[in-house]
Design an enzyme around this catalytic site. Sequence first.
Site, PDB file in Angstrom:
ATOM      1  N   HIS A 220       1.388  -0.896  -0.441  1.00  0.00           N
ATOM      2  CA  HIS A 220       0.058  -0.275  -0.134  1.00  0.00           C
ATOM      3  C   HIS A 220       1.136   1.387  -0.468  1.00  0.00           C
ATOM      4  O   HIS A 220       2.128   1.128   0.298  1.00  0.00           O
ATOM      5  CB  HIS A 220      -0.444  -0.260   1.851  1.00  0.00           C
ATOM      6  CG  HIS A 220      -0.019   0.323   2.859  1.00  0.00           C
ATOM      7  ND1 HIS A 220      -0.277   1.069   3.206  1.00  0.00           N
ATOM      8  CD2 HIS A 220      -0.438  -1.002   3.550  1.00  0.00           C
ATOM      9  CE1 HIS A 220       1.191   0.974   4.665  1.00  0.00           C
ATOM     10  NE2 HIS A 220       0.671  -0.711   4.339  1.00  0.00           N
TER      11      HIS A 220
ATOM     12  N   CYS B 153       3.467  -5.001   6.551  1.00  0.00           N
ATOM     13  CA  CYS B 153       2.863  -4.840   5.147  1.00  0.00           C
ATOM     14  C   CYS B 153       4.426  -3.681   4.190  1.00  0.00           C
ATOM     15  O   CYS B 153       5.212  -3.452   4.596  1.00  0.00           O
ATOM     16  CB  CYS B 153       2.176  -3.535   5.282  1.00  0.00           C
ATOM     17  SG  CYS B 153       0.319  -3.967   6.191  1.00  0.00           S
TER      18      CYS B 153
END
Length: 149
Positions: free
Chosen positions: A104, A120
């Site tokens: 992301h 992440c």
Amino acid sequence: MRKAAVWGLRLVLAVLAGLVLAVLPARAGTAAVVARIDLSSQRMTVSVNGMPQYSWPVSTARRGYVTPTGAYRPQRMYRTYFSRKYYNSPMPYSIFFRGGYAIHGSYEVSRLGAPASHGCVRLHPGNAATLYGLVQTYGAGNTVILVTR
């Protein structure tokens, strides 16, 4: 003269067929989009139809956290998403690939290129938008995410 024209046409068609085959993936089932994340170099390389297109700095798991290694397909995607676990942090252009792990965008761009996340894979928001668009265009089933050490 007619035979020469037929042979010329056959030659042109053979050359065109060769060019088309050179552009297509080497075998059926080869992903159109491959995002390779190298944890040691903190870089993502994105290939489209076997041709490298992009190379971007990323931030993956900092000490005490893990970014899982392996080969994955996108599971779900959100253009706009906010972390339910970490202070409602914005995660634009999220591509979830394993449970709560996602690629992301991140607004902490000064930290890109070094481990900084809870696991992440963080990208510059513009680069995340580019990757998100590629996955939308080619499809999640034609995308592979490879995370290596």
